[in-house]
Design a protein around this motif. Structure first.
Motif, PDB file in Angstrom:
ATOM      1  N   ASN A 131       0.827  -1.212   0.000  1.00  0.00           N
ATOM      2  CA  ASN A 131       0.000   0.000   0.000  1.00  0.00           C
ATOM      3  C   ASN A 131       0.861   1.262   0.000  1.00  0.00           C
ATOM      4  N   SER A 132       1.860   1.254  -0.857  1.00  0.00           N
ATOM      5  CA  SER A 132       2.773   2.386  -0.968  1.00  0.00           C
ATOM      6  C   SER A 132       2.199   3.402  -1.954  1.00  0.00           C
ATOM      7  N   GLU A 133       1.963   4.621  -1.483  1.00  0.00           N
ATOM      8  CA  GLU A 133       1.359   5.664  -2.312  1.00  0.00           C
ATOM      9  C   GLU A 133       2.227   5.959  -3.532  1.00  0.00           C
ATOM     10  N   LEU A 134       1.555   6.155  -4.669  1.00  0.00           N
ATOM     11  CA  LEU A 134       2.256   6.471  -5.904  1.00  0.00           C
ATOM     12  C   LEU A 134       2.359   7.980  -6.098  1.00  0.00           C
ATOM     13  N   VAL A 135       3.554   8.413  -6.497  1.00  0.00           N
ATOM     14  CA  VAL A 135       3.806   9.818  -6.811  1.00  0.00           C
ATOM     15  C   VAL A 135       4.525   9.882  -8.157  1.00  0.00           C
ATOM     16  N   PHE A 136       3.958  10.620  -9.092  1.00  0.00           N
ATOM     17  CA  PHE A 136       4.620  10.828 -10.368  1.00  0.00           C
ATOM     18  C   PHE A 136       5.634  11.955 -10.205  1.00  0.00           C
ATOM     19  N   VAL A 137       6.903  11.657 -10.492  1.00  0.00           N
ATOM     20  CA  VAL A 137       7.972  12.654 -10.295  1.00  0.00           C
ATOM     21  C   VAL A 137       8.619  13.044 -11.619  1.00  0.00           C
ATOM     22  N   GLY A 138       7.817  13.104 -12.679  1.00  0.00           N
ATOM     23  CA  GLY A 138       8.337  13.537 -13.975  1.00  0.00           C
ATOM     24  C   GLY A 138       9.445  12.625 -14.456  1.00  0.00           C
ATOM     25  N   TYR A 139      10.623  13.202 -14.648  1.00  0.00           N
ATOM     26  CA  TYR A 139      11.773  12.422 -15.105  1.00  0.00           C
ATOM     27  C   TYR A 139      12.626  11.904 -13.943  1.00  0.00           C
ATOM     28  N   LEU A 164       9.375   8.913 -15.872  1.00  0.00           N
ATOM     29  CA  LEU A 164       9.584   8.703 -17.296  1.00  0.00           C
ATOM     30  C   LEU A 164      11.035   8.318 -17.561  1.00  0.00           C
ATOM     31  N   VAL A 165      11.247   7.588 -18.653  1.00  0.00           N
ATOM     32  CA  VAL A 165      12.596   7.236 -19.058  1.00  0.00           C
ATOM     33  C   VAL A 165      13.203   8.385 -19.875  1.00  0.00           C
ATOM     34  N   ASN A 166      14.537   8.416 -19.954  1.00  0.00           N
ATOM     35  CA  ASN A 166      15.296   9.464 -20.637  1.00  0.00           C
ATOM     36  C   ASN A 166      15.237  10.774 -19.841  1.00  0.00           C
ATOM     37  N   ASP A 167      15.507  11.916 -20.472  1.00  0.00           N
ATOM     38  CA  ASP A 167      15.500  13.186 -19.754  1.00  0.00           C
ATOM     39  C   ASP A 167      14.737  14.250 -20.547  1.00  0.00           C
ATOM     40  N   PRO A 168      14.485  15.410 -19.969  1.00  0.00           N
ATOM     41  CA  PRO A 168      13.633  16.411 -20.628  1.00  0.00           C
ATOM     42  C   PRO A 168      14.141  16.891 -21.977  1.00  0.00           C
ATOM     43  N   GLY A 169      15.456  16.872 -22.175  1.00  0.00           N
ATOM     44  CA  GLY A 169      15.994  17.319 -23.459  1.00  0.00           C
ATOM     45  C   GLY A 169      15.496  16.484 -24.615  1.00  0.00           C
ATOM     46  N   TYR A 185      23.457  11.440 -18.440  1.00  0.00           N
ATOM     47  CA  TYR A 185      23.394  10.327 -17.483  1.00  0.00           C
ATOM     48  C   TYR A 185      22.097  10.376 -16.682  1.00  0.00           C
ATOM     49  N   TYR A 186      21.506  11.555 -16.550  1.00  0.00           N
ATOM     50  CA  TYR A 186      20.249  11.678 -15.801  1.00  0.00           C
ATOM     51  C   TYR A 186      19.107  10.920 -16.474  1.00  0.00           C
ATOM     52  N   GLY A 187      19.277  10.582 -17.729  1.00  0.00           N
ATOM     53  CA  GLY A 187      18.245   9.833 -18.436  1.00  0.00           C
ATOM     54  C   GLY A 187      18.353   8.333 -18.282  1.00  0.00           C
ATOM     55  N   ARG A 188      19.454   7.854 -17.705  1.00  0.00           N
ATOM     56  CA  ARG A 188      19.694   6.424 -17.596  1.00  0.00           C
ATOM     57  C   ARG A 188      18.899   5.814 -16.444  1.00  0.00           C
ATOM     58  N   TRP A 189      18.443   4.588 -16.642  1.00  0.00           N
ATOM     59  CA  TRP A 189      17.676   3.897 -15.601  1.00  0.00           C
ATOM     60  C   TRP A 189      18.486   3.728 -14.324  1.00  0.00           C
ATOM     61  N   THR A 190      19.801   3.523 -14.469  1.00  0.00           N
ATOM     62  CA  THR A 190      20.651   3.360 -13.279  1.00  0.00           C
ATOM     63  C   THR A 190      20.566   4.600 -12.390  1.00  0.00           C
ATOM     64  N   TYR A 191      20.675   5.782 -13.017  1.00  0.00           N
ATOM     65  CA  TYR A 191      20.598   7.016 -12.243  1.00  0.00           C
ATOM     66  C   TYR A 191      19.248   7.144 -11.553  1.00  0.00           C
ATOM     67  N   LYS A 192      18.179   6.847 -12.241  1.00  0.00           N
ATOM     68  CA  LYS A 192      16.836   7.072 -11.699  1.00  0.00           C
ATOM     69  C   LYS A 192      16.593   6.246 -10.432  1.00  0.00           C
ATOM     70  N   TYR A 193      17.054   4.995 -10.432  1.00  0.00           N
ATOM     71  CA  TYR A 193      16.930   4.169  -9.225  1.00  0.00           C
ATOM     72  C   TYR A 193      17.836   4.698  -8.109  1.00  0.00           C
TER      73      TYR A 193
END
Length: 541
Positions: A131-139, A164-169, A185-193
């Motif tokens: 029951n973990s609340e979902l929050v959309f955090v853009g990128y 979202l995957v990738n970055d705003p650019g 690098y901010y668009g990489r899945w590794t960074y996002k986690y």
């Protein structure tokens, strides 16, 4: 051919202050011409054979691969690169999530692989969110240098962030936003986690879309299921989110609708500036059961000592690993990894052999590093960077080989991350003598410079080059072949169909390997070391 090498050597000497050398242009030509398509094919056939089982880390396929590399480099007269050993131990832990899992959100169950792929990086037999609340955090980006923080003013402790995957650019194609279409690098899945973990989230979910991810959902299915390797850490990775994973874009759209949001509108807002929004009353529950195995894998390292400054090294790199065998898969279960990256490993052997044809050794040492667990997040090269056998201040440059050109000769050579260092200029000089030009990254949105093993060297401050292939066919016959073979190879990235084919045209791979050999040789003879360009995010430390 003699004219080609004498001109190049003279030009390089004038421009870079090259010391005089007893190695003649004829000597260099012997090495250059020794790189042959049939030899590359011979190595690929072995490395990508069913016997090697897809070359997964800590498998029988790893043992066979390391034995093969040891045999080949010993026969060439190379010395062990790590003291008296060809190997560097890389302690790993594999976590295999039980596929019998469901993700429940808003009272509906979503199925493993079909709708989502979930796992945990924590070295724990069981992890989950309830029951973990979902929050959309853009990128999902916190980038002070770009004045961008999707988490600003947001407390996500105990919550699951959706991003979202990738970055705003990439979304806007605005060259003034991040780096435009070229992924950072901010668009990489590794960074996002990693960032979600730093923010204290309980879970982190990336929404898959083919274009910004640069690969289809099938790659997520195959690459993030089964055994997932990581490093053994004292804290057992308990600083990571409990659950991390991917969902299909169709699932995401359904969730946004349930939350009273419009996915396309939220996505557009996320590209305009730092953005986050609660997803109504939606909460996620999933239980991840892990099978844990600790093991040791190995990086392979071999050196041809230099004749004048043997403590200074040019390092050629390639990853020897692939995805192994999936015994739960119907049909072909072996991910042979012929293109990715038996070709690069074979190419490394060929370039190494070319240096033995010189008659005399280059001034600096030529070192060849075949790393493990690239497919698991560049783990082998990351480990090497944290525990370098050769210190960064003795590593002159890095040339990386990952997935060579299978589509015949081309008039250009693509440079991933073009403009970052003087390596581009050295490559351009050598390419000109082949009648080729240097072109930019053919797919900057995929973030290729942050997706292979040269990235670890760049982070060490070592100028690193990742180049190969091109888009302009050598002639009409090659252009027609490229169209046919592209259709054959389409969709084979990280799939069992990535296997050796006799109809490959490896003449383009030969072109590239000859350039890599020549660039490495030129660097080995120069007084000056290549440097990063001022506008690069990487610099010597």
């Amino acid at each position: 051919m003699k004219r080609y090498f004498s001109l190049t050597l003279i030009t390089t000497a004038i421009l870079a202050g090259c010391a005089t050398t007893s190695i003649t242009s004829d000597d260099v030509a012997k090495g250059y011409n020794s790189i042959q398509a049939d030899e590359i094919a011979k190595h690929v056939k072995v490395l990508a054979s069913d016997e090697f089982g897809g070359r997964a880390p800590s498998s029988e396929g790893e043992k066979l691969t390391l034995d093969y590399l040891t045999k080949e480099f010993t026969a060439l007269g190379f010395e062990p690169g790590n003291g008296d050993s060809f190997f560097q131990e890389v302690p790993l832990v594999s976590l295999e999530a039980d596929s019998d899992m469901v993700l429940n959100i808003g009272g509906k169950d979503y199925q493993y692989k079909k709708d989502m792929v979930m796992g945990s990086s924590r070295i724990s037999a069981q992890e989950g969110i309830e029951n973990s609340e979902l929050v959309f955090v853009g990128y999902g980006v916190n980038a002070p240098e770009y004045n961008w923080n999707d988490y600003e003013g947001l407390d996500v402790k105990g919550k699951t962030v959706v991003m979202l995957v990738n970055d705003p650019g990439f979304a806007t194609k605005d060259p003034n936003l991040f780096t435009g279409d070229a992924m950072t690098y901010y668009g990489r899945w590794t960074y996002k986690y990693e960032e979600a973990s730093r923010q204290g989230a309980a879970g982190a979910i990336i929404i898959h879309e083919t274009a910004p991810a640069s690969y289809p959902w099938s790659v997520v299915e195959n690459s993030w299921s089964g055994e997932q390797f990581g490093f053994v850490k004292d804290n057992n990775n308990m600083d990571r989110v409990a659950v991390e994973g991917w969902v299909t874009v169709d699932l995401a759209k359904e969730l946004f609708t349930k939350a009273g949001l419009d996915f396309d509108t939220a996505k557009a807002e996320a590209a305009k500036g730092a953005y986050h929004v609660d997803m109504g009353d939606l909460a996620a529950t999933v239980n991840v059961k892990n099978t844990i195995k600790k093991s040791v894998s190995y990086n392979f390292i071999a050196t041809l000592p230099g004749s004048k400054t043997p403590d200074e090294h040019i390092i050629y790199s390639a990853h020897w690993d692939h995805l192994g065998t999936d015994k739960n898969r119907k049909g072909d279960q072996i991910y042979n990894g012929a293109h990715d990256n038996a070709t690069g490993t074979a190419g490394m052997i060929e370039v190494a052999e070319a240096f033995t044809k010189l008659g005399k050794r280059p001034d600096r040492s030529m070192t060849f590093l075949a790393v493990t667990a690239e497919e698991q997040g560049l783990l082998g090269s990351k480990y090497y960077a944290a525990n370098p056998v050769i210190p960064a201040n003795k590593t002159v440059a890095n040339i990386n080989m990952d997935s060579l050109n299978l589509l015949g000769k081309v008039k250009d050579i693509s440079v991933v991350g073009i403009g970052k260092s003087q390596m581009d200029e050295l490559l351009a000089t050598a390419a000109k003598e082949q009648g080729r030009t240097v072109s930019g990254d053919p797919k900057p949105s995929s973030g290729g410079y942050y997706r292979s093993d040269h990235f670890a060297f760049a982070n060490m401050g070592v100028p690193a080059m990742y180049a190969g292939g091109g888009s302009e066919a050598f002639d009409e016959e090659t252009a027609n072949y490229r169209k046919r073979m592209s259709l054959v190879l389409r969709g084979c990235y990280h799939q069992p169909c990535d296997r050796y084919r006799d109809e490959w045209d490896l003449s383009g791979a030969v072109q590239d390997l000859q350039l890599f050999y020549k660039v490495g040789f030129d660097i080995s003879q120069q007084t000056q070391w290549p440097t990063w360009n001022e506008n690069s995010e990487f610099q010597r430390k």
